[in-house]
Design a protein around this motif. Structure first.
Motif, PDB file in Angstrom:
ATOM      1  N   UNK A 198      19.420   5.670   3.076  1.00 39.17           N
ATOM      2  CA  UNK A 198      18.630   4.730   3.589  1.00 39.17           C
ATOM      3  C   UNK A 198      17.423   4.469   3.904  1.00 39.17           C
ATOM      4  N   UNK A 199      16.936   5.146   4.034  1.00 38.30           N
ATOM      5  CA  UNK A 199      15.412   4.895   4.458  1.00 38.30           C
ATOM      6  C   UNK A 199      14.711   4.642   2.278  1.00 38.30           C
ATOM      7  N   UNK A 200      14.578   4.879   1.758  1.00 36.78           N
ATOM      8  CA  UNK A 200      14.308   4.742   0.318  1.00 36.78           C
ATOM      9  C   UNK A 200      13.564   3.329  -0.012  1.00 36.78           C
ATOM     10  N   UNK A 201      13.717   1.840   0.858  1.00 36.55           N
ATOM     11  CA  UNK A 201      13.458   0.868  -0.119  1.00 36.55           C
ATOM     12  C   UNK A 201      12.989   0.687   1.021  1.00 36.55           C
ATOM     13  N   UNK A 202      12.640   0.904   2.036  1.00 36.25           N
ATOM     14  CA  UNK A 202      11.544   0.590   3.022  1.00 36.25           C
ATOM     15  C   UNK A 202      10.241   1.519   2.546  1.00 36.25           C
ATOM     16  N   UNK A 203      10.192   3.512   2.501  1.00 36.66           N
ATOM     17  CA  UNK A 203       9.385   3.776   2.077  1.00 36.66           C
ATOM     18  C   UNK A 203       8.766   3.080   0.586  1.00 36.66           C
ATOM     19  N   UNK A 204      10.372   2.460  -0.355  1.00 41.67           N
ATOM     20  CA  UNK A 204       9.521   1.846  -1.636  1.00 41.67           C
ATOM     21  C   UNK A 204       8.933   1.232  -1.302  1.00 41.67           C
ATOM     22  N   UNK A 205       9.087   0.237  -0.419  1.00 42.37           N
ATOM     23  CA  UNK A 205       8.817  -1.191  -0.198  1.00 42.37           C
ATOM     24  C   UNK A 205       7.006  -0.739   0.593  1.00 42.37           C
ATOM     25  N   UNK A 206       6.538   0.140   1.280  1.00 42.55           N
ATOM     26  CA  UNK A 206       5.709   0.243   1.523  1.00 42.55           C
ATOM     27  C   UNK A 206       4.310   0.861   1.150  1.00 42.55           C
ATOM     28  N   UNK A 207       5.071   1.990   0.098  1.00 41.40           N
ATOM     29  CA  UNK A 207       4.005   1.706  -0.928  1.00 41.40           C
ATOM     30  C   UNK A 207       3.224   1.453  -2.000  1.00 41.40           C
ATOM     31  N   UNK A 208       4.228   0.283  -2.089  1.00 42.31           N
ATOM     32  CA  UNK A 208       4.187  -0.684  -3.090  1.00 42.31           C
ATOM     33  C   UNK A 208       3.146  -1.549  -2.806  1.00 42.31           C
ATOM     34  N   UNK A 209       3.312  -1.793  -1.201  1.00 42.11           N
ATOM     35  CA  UNK A 209       2.661  -2.840  -0.162  1.00 42.11           C
ATOM     36  C   UNK A 209       0.514  -2.079  -0.328  1.00 42.11           C
ATOM     37  N   UNK A 210       0.629  -0.901   0.748  1.00 38.12           N
ATOM     38  CA  UNK A 210      -0.551  -0.418   0.466  1.00 38.12           C
ATOM     39  C   UNK A 210      -1.321  -0.177  -0.856  1.00 38.12           C
ATOM     40  N   UNK A 211      -0.512   0.251  -1.675  1.00 38.36           N
ATOM     41  CA  UNK A 211      -1.600   0.378  -3.268  1.00 38.36           C
ATOM     42  C   UNK A 211      -1.784  -0.873  -3.279  1.00 38.36           C
ATOM     43  N   UNK A 212      -1.224  -1.431  -3.490  1.00 36.78           N
ATOM     44  CA  UNK A 212      -1.989  -3.042  -3.660  1.00 36.78           C
ATOM     45  C   UNK A 212      -2.931  -4.359  -2.209  1.00 36.78           C
TER      46      UNK A 212
END
Length: 175
Positions: free
Chosen positions: A8-22
């Protein structure tokens, strides 16, 4: 996605990862509404999932700009204090990051929360009926309750309510 707490947490964590990397951690914030019942999305017990996700964000993104949680119904025992405790470091500060809560705060209660618990408090609905909210709070003036029937309108009535609330009149002594 879904199922376990991690799923249930995976999507949010993946979005945060992508945005912080950018754009970098300091330029990213996230807002959660763990107690929101909209369209049946409230979990029976949101604490395990949101405790997990805030802990993961704290460990993986310690310089995230902010974590913002919407308070629930205090009469039902809903509170974002669990996340505030996870997000806060032992000395009460996190390298430029901040915990923000919102949800029905009066200016007085917001001051108490920030003084006692740290972080920040956001005002949402109060801004709708009080486009001059900051001045009203600064000068101790009463707040106007917004007309809920005018929120999120479209078409010819779309501007009703957002632009026609009269500003507060400051007494001579406060000018």
């Amino acid at each position: 996605y879904g199922g376990s707490t991690e799923g249930r947490s995976r999507f949010s964590l993946e979005v945060i990862k992508a945005v912080t990397e950018a754009v970098g951690q300091e330029r990213v914030g996230i807002r959660f509404s763990p107690f929101n019942p909209f369209q049946g999305m409230r979990m029976e017990d949101p604490y395990p999932t949101f405790s997990y996700i805030v802990t993961q964000i704290r460990e993986l993104y310690p310089r995230l700009g902010y974590v913002h949680l919407v308070e629930g119904d205090a009469t039902k025992g809903d509170s974002t204090d669990f996340a505030r405790k996870i997000w806060s470091s032992p000395d009460g500060e996190r390298a430029g990051s901040i915990f923000i809560s919102c949800g029905g705060y009066t200016p007085e209660k917001a001051g108490e929360v920030v003084t006692e618990k740290g972080g920040a408090v956001a005002f949402a609905k109060w801004f709708i009926g009080n486009p001059d909210l900051v001045a009203r709070i600064q000068h101790g003036l009463p707040l106007r309750v917004h007309d809920r029937k005018t929120v999120y309108l479209n078409g010819p009535k779309a501007y009703q309510g957002y632009t026609d609330y009269a500003p507060a009149v400051l007494p001579e002594s406060k000018l």
